[in-house]
Design a protein around this motif. Sequence first.
Motif, PDB file in Angstrom:
ATOM      1  N   GLN A 291       0.841  -1.179   0.000  1.00 48.04           N
ATOM      2  CA  GLN A 291       0.000   0.000   0.000  1.00 48.04           C
ATOM      3  C   GLN A 291       0.888   1.245   0.000  1.00 48.04           C
ATOM      4  O   GLN A 291       1.800   1.372   0.805  1.00 48.04           O
ATOM      5  CB  GLN A 291      -0.907   0.027   1.246  1.00 48.04           C
ATOM      6  N   LYS A 292       0.620   2.143  -0.948  1.00 49.36           N
ATOM      7  CA  LYS A 292       1.363   3.396  -0.993  1.00 49.36           C
ATOM      8  C   LYS A 292       1.010   4.271   0.209  1.00 49.36           C
ATOM      9  O   LYS A 292      -0.029   4.106   0.844  1.00 49.36           O
ATOM     10  CB  LYS A 292       1.047   4.145  -2.283  1.00 49.36           C
ATOM     11  N   GLY A 293       1.894   5.220   0.494  1.00 51.08           N
ATOM     12  CA  GLY A 293       1.634   6.144   1.587  1.00 51.08           C
ATOM     13  C   GLY A 293       0.388   6.973   1.317  1.00 51.08           C
ATOM     14  O   GLY A 293       0.017   7.236   0.173  1.00 51.08           O
ATOM     15  N   PHE A 294      -0.286   7.383   2.382  1.00 51.26           N
ATOM     16  CA  PHE A 294      -1.534   8.122   2.224  1.00 51.26           C
ATOM     17  C   PHE A 294      -1.775   8.997   3.454  1.00 51.26           C
ATOM     18  O   PHE A 294      -1.188   8.805   4.527  1.00 51.26           O
ATOM     19  CB  PHE A 294      -2.716   7.173   2.044  1.00 51.26           C
ATOM     20  N   ALA A 295      -2.658   9.950   3.277  1.00 53.79           N
ATOM     21  CA  ALA A 295      -3.202  10.757   4.372  1.00 53.79           C
ATOM     22  C   ALA A 295      -4.698  10.888   4.144  1.00 53.79           C
ATOM     23  O   ALA A 295      -5.148  11.049   2.999  1.00 53.79           O
ATOM     24  CB  ALA A 295      -2.537  12.127   4.423  1.00 53.79           C
ATOM     25  N   LYS A 296      -5.472  10.801   5.217  1.00 51.15           N
ATOM     26  CA  LYS A 296      -6.917  10.909   5.131  1.00 51.15           C
ATOM     27  C   LYS A 296      -7.412  11.920   6.163  1.00 51.15           C
ATOM     28  O   LYS A 296      -6.757  12.148   7.194  1.00 51.15           O
ATOM     29  CB  LYS A 296      -7.587   9.559   5.356  1.00 51.15           C
ATOM     30  N   VAL A 297      -8.581  12.503   5.877  1.00 52.82           N
ATOM     31  CA  VAL A 297      -9.140  13.546   6.729  1.00 52.82           C
ATOM     32  C   VAL A 297     -10.564  13.173   7.136  1.00 52.82           C
ATOM     33  O   VAL A 297     -11.384  12.810   6.282  1.00 52.82           O
ATOM     34  CB  VAL A 297      -9.143  14.915   6.014  1.00 52.82           C
ATOM     35  N   ASP A 298     -10.841  13.254   8.426  1.00 50.75           N
ATOM     36  CA  ASP A 298     -12.195  13.128   8.965  1.00 50.75           C
ATOM     37  C   ASP A 298     -12.606  14.467   9.561  1.00 50.75           C
ATOM     38  O   ASP A 298     -11.760  15.275   9.976  1.00 50.75           O
ATOM     39  CB  ASP A 298     -12.263  12.073  10.071  1.00 50.75           C
ATOM     40  N   LEU A 299     -13.911  14.686   9.633  1.00 48.90           N
ATOM     41  CA  LEU A 299     -14.424  15.912  10.249  1.00 48.90           C
ATOM     42  C   LEU A 299     -15.792  15.641  10.837  1.00 48.90           C
ATOM     43  O   LEU A 299     -16.657  15.065  10.173  1.00 48.90           O
ATOM     44  CB  LEU A 299     -14.522  17.043   9.223  1.00 48.90           C
ATOM     45  N   ARG A 300     -15.966  16.065  12.083  1.00 43.97           N
ATOM     46  CA  ARG A 300     -17.273  16.000  12.731  1.00 43.97           C
ATOM     47  C   ARG A 300     -17.663  17.396  13.184  1.00 43.97           C
ATOM     48  O   ARG A 300     -16.885  18.091  13.837  1.00 43.97           O
ATOM     49  CB  ARG A 300     -17.250  15.065  13.944  1.00 43.97           C
ATOM     50  N   VAL A 301     -18.882  17.814  12.850  1.00 45.45           N
ATOM     51  CA  VAL A 301     -19.433  19.089  13.280  1.00 45.45           C
ATOM     52  C   VAL A 301     -20.780  18.814  13.929  1.00 45.45           C
ATOM     53  O   VAL A 301     -21.683  18.272  13.281  1.00 45.45           O
ATOM     54  CB  VAL A 301     -19.598  20.083  12.110  1.00 45.45           C
ATOM     55  N   GLY A 302     -20.885  19.162  15.201  1.00 45.71           N
ATOM     56  CA  GLY A 302     -22.114  18.878  15.934  1.00 45.71           C
ATOM     57  C   GLY A 302     -22.597  20.093  16.695  1.00 45.71           C
ATOM     58  O   GLY A 302     -21.824  20.992  17.043  1.00 45.71           O
ATOM     59  N   VAL A 303     -23.883  20.118  16.987  1.00 50.07           N
ATOM     60  CA  VAL A 303     -24.480  21.212  17.742  1.00 50.07           C
ATOM     61  C   VAL A 303     -25.479  20.624  18.731  1.00 50.07           C
ATOM     62  O   VAL A 303     -26.157  19.620  18.444  1.00 50.07           O
ATOM     63  CB  VAL A 303     -25.163  22.235  16.817  1.00 50.07           C
ATOM     64  N   GLY A 304     -25.549  21.235  19.914  1.00 45.60           N
ATOM     65  CA  GLY A 304     -26.475  20.765  20.934  1.00 45.60           C
ATOM     66  C   GLY A 304     -26.389  21.652  22.161  1.00 45.60           C
ATOM     67  O   GLY A 304     -25.557  22.566  22.233  1.00 45.60           O
ATOM     68  N   PRO A 305     -27.220  21.412  23.157  1.00 45.99           N
ATOM     69  CA  PRO A 305     -27.164  22.206  24.384  1.00 45.99           C
ATOM     70  C   PRO A 305     -25.891  21.919  25.161  1.00 45.99           C
ATOM     71  O   PRO A 305     -25.255  20.883  24.980  1.00 45.99           O
ATOM     72  CB  PRO A 305     -28.412  21.751  25.144  1.00 45.99           C
ATOM     73  N   GLN A 306     -25.543  22.846  26.056  1.00 41.03           N
ATOM     74  CA  GLN A 306     -24.304  22.691  26.797  1.00 41.03           C
ATOM     75  C   GLN A 306     -24.351  21.540  27.792  1.00 41.03           C
ATOM     76  O   GLN A 306     -23.307  21.049  28.214  1.00 41.03           O
ATOM     77  CB  GLN A 306     -23.950  24.009  27.499  1.00 41.03           C
ATOM     78  N   ASP A 307     -25.544  21.106  28.202  1.00 38.57           N
ATOM     79  CA  ASP A 307     -25.606  19.938  29.083  1.00 38.57           C
ATOM     80  C   ASP A 307     -25.469  18.629  28.316  1.00 38.57           C
ATOM     81  O   ASP A 307     -25.495  17.555  28.910  1.00 38.57           O
ATOM     82  CB  ASP A 307     -26.894  19.949  29.907  1.00 38.57           C
ATOM     83  N   ASP A 308     -25.331  18.725  26.975  1.00 34.76           N
ATOM     84  CA  ASP A 308     -25.052  17.564  26.127  1.00 34.76           C
ATOM     85  C   ASP A 308     -26.171  16.524  26.174  1.00 34.76           C
ATOM     86  O   ASP A 308     -25.932  15.346  25.940  1.00 34.76           O
ATOM     87  CB  ASP A 308     -23.731  16.914  26.528  1.00 34.76           C
ATOM     88  N   ARG A 309     -27.395  16.944  26.446  1.00 35.08           N
ATOM     89  CA  ARG A 309     -28.509  16.001  26.505  1.00 35.08           C
ATOM     90  C   ARG A 309     -28.911  15.512  25.131  1.00 35.08           C
ATOM     91  O   ARG A 309     -29.473  14.428  24.993  1.00 35.08           O
ATOM     92  CB  ARG A 309     -29.709  16.644  27.208  1.00 35.08           C
ATOM     93  N   TRP A 310     -28.644  16.300  24.117  1.00 41.55           N
ATOM     94  CA  TRP A 310     -28.897  15.846  22.750  1.00 41.55           C
ATOM     95  C   TRP A 310     -27.932  16.567  21.820  1.00 41.55           C
ATOM     96  O   TRP A 310     -27.337  17.592  22.199  1.00 41.55           O
ATOM     97  CB  TRP A 310     -30.345  16.086  22.319  1.00 41.55           C
ATOM     98  N   SER A 311     -27.756  16.054  20.652  1.00 44.07           N
ATOM     99  CA  SER A 311     -26.906  16.707  19.659  1.00 44.07           C
ATOM    100  C   SER A 311     -27.295  16.249  18.267  1.00 44.07           C
ATOM    101  O   SER A 311     -27.858  15.168  18.081  1.00 44.07           O
ATOM    102  CB  SER A 311     -25.418  16.415  19.911  1.00 44.07           C
ATOM    103  N   VAL A 312     -27.014  17.100  17.308  1.00 45.64           N
ATOM    104  CA  VAL A 312     -27.150  16.793  15.886  1.00 45.64           C
ATOM    105  C   VAL A 312     -25.782  17.032  15.258  1.00 45.64           C
ATOM    106  O   VAL A 312     -25.168  18.079  15.487  1.00 45.64           O
ATOM    107  CB  VAL A 312     -28.211  17.660  15.204  1.00 45.64           C
TER     108      VAL A 312
END
Length: 789
Positions: free
Chosen positions: A724-745
Amino acid sequence: MNTIFLRGCTSAFVIAAASLGASQGWAQDAAAGAPAPQDERVDAAEGDIVVTAQRRSERLQDVPISVSVVGGERLARDNLTSLSAVADRLANVRITPGPFDQLNIRGIGSSNNTGFEQSVATFVDGVYRSRPRAIRAALFDVERVEVLKGPQTTFFGNNAIAGALNITTRKPGNAFEANASALYGTYGEYNVEAGVTAPLGEMLSVRLAGRLSGMDGFVKNEFTGKDGPRERNRVGRASIAFTPSANFRSDLRFDTGKMSAQDFLPFELEHCPPPSPFPVGGSCANYIAANGGPVDDELNWRNSSRPGKLDYAFNELGWTNSLSIGDYTLNAITGYFDHDTEYLQQLIPSPVPGIGGGSLLPVFQRETFSQWSQEIRLVSPTGGFLEWQLGAYYGSSKMRNNGVTGFFFAPFGASAPPYTAQTPVAGRLTVHEDATTKSVFGAATLRPVDRVKLNLGLRYSVVSKDAFRALHNGTADPNFPTPENYVPASKAVSDTLNAILGSNNMDFPDPSREDDKLMPSVSVQFDATPDLTAYASYTKGFKAGGYSGGSAGGDFGPETVNAYEVGLKGNLFARQVTFSLSAFRGDYSGLQESVSETLPSGTVRVSVANAASARSQGVEFSASWRMTSWLTASTDLAYLDAIYLNYDGAPCSSIQTLLGASAGCVGRRQDLSGKRRGFAPEWTGNFRLDATIPAGDMQVRISPLLYFSSWYFQSSTADDLIRQKGFAKVDLRVGVGPQDDRWSVAVIGQNLTDRATAGFRQTVSGANGSVSALAERPRTVAVQLTARY
């Protein structure tokens, strides 16, 4: 000082994280849970990570080994639903799902053979999973995954010669708790999870959890018109915590699951036509002729192959009892695990019909496996001049493997009358193995002077195995060969085919064996300051011998390692920066290798051998920097030099098979001394940011991750075509929710640059120079909803 038990740790992919993000809230949740037994209690400051790498709870900074920790909350947030997905994003760790699932740490692992126990041992709540296919068993509703690097023989047994995966599931607490999540993304991926903890009084609490997951597949099959692998998985868990007194706790867990995949292992064809000087021949030439011109031989998530399938079911029981006897604790862990797996894979990814009009080289495998174990440990109190553990372990397992391989890519029957060129020749291989492991072990920590610890460990193991093997040739259904439609040939015809196919129809010459070893370990720790620890260690590792599940049969002897490590762990700048730096070396003798060699007939003969010696050495560095109250940066980097020191009987590479002695291939053997081992990239690592940005009563979480690897071989032959040749991959998570973390999208993107890589490659039988590759996931995007109460 606070007592912290990790329940949903949000640590980054680092050896030690300076902060858990919402650490204060998680610490309070953990403190509200049921009391832990004495050896599960440890004083830890806010932000400390607590692990059980030495079978008792300790701050990560106090453990004199290299450990990567991934919290259960991180797994859920990032949609990491398998051990292979976790390993992809860690330095110096590779877990490869394939025909034979493989686990490698620091370039050391067990290769393609059903007879191998893995050199990287997997434990769930202290229960050992010995079979490689068990990595597909449920990874959900966990507190954390600890990846322990280097031999872990004192605390985890003789098969942890390269490292161990120590998984801790979520336990029932003494307060009502519920959580749920739902995810849907590209390629029809879905994942629905839910769990609930319900106290049933002051002494009893239960937790139920389950997952439904699957996908429609990301590889387009132009032969069937469908996508693969089409996965449908369902798993469940029931846990019971019984605490009748402050001195006793009993945890009982039962897991069960079923997983299926259509178009299993959708291999893609590479190098057809093969590069010069390989001639165009065999199955590659037939494919080009049938296609009327060029064929798709790029790694691009498209193939043209007859489909395979997988059905996998497992059950696991773990029962942990902990009794405090004064200042001492007696722990008992009873484990049971079984699985049934049945799969069909196509080793030549071509639509051209074989002999009889079916597939070219289908392989059917059916394995049943069961194992039970019992461990007992007596643990001393901590903090004095001397603390110690004494224990004993007994494990027993039964494995039954029954497979049929269809050699339909060439007219082998023409050389074995009364068979003809149109006879669909197949071979049936049956391997049984019963094994027992008996161990006694002890560990002690002495504090001879202030700020110095001397850690001593010793384990003695005896491993006994009884095995049976039978191979016979005959015919089978060209489309779906199974033991039920296999028809044996006469002994004379079968023996003739054995000579052509390079197989062996004999039972193991010595069907019983016993290996034993005394495995010492020693380490010295120096606490330079309360926030800075240095250590140096030596460990003797051992893995027992066994019996090959390949077509050539045979047995193999044990492998051993002398491993050395020095390291520095600490916190800087008022605990804003946490880091770990280690240098290691492992000298392996008798390394167990699977030997695959291409014969003049075009078939691939698989046997086993003990490579004379190998070396794994390198440097690992991890750090986490809490830059502000809302932003943390982390990295996990590794340099690895893993080579064979002396291996002059290795199978030849593709080009050596073609050119023979002029390329260093004598008697179908080459000298691999000085060559890099498979699955051992020189550089691996990741960089990550975790930002939690307040926005009124809400918060936005943004987590980009870059992970990379330099090139690496994907076989034990140092074959340039199988890498396998050398590689780099990128992940990204963007979430929003209340500060008490009771729910999130959240929106989760993985491999956003759409980099095409293969987790596994192998040569194509009958087409020297061509390769079949198992592609890893392309770019995926998913929407995730989570809620907790």
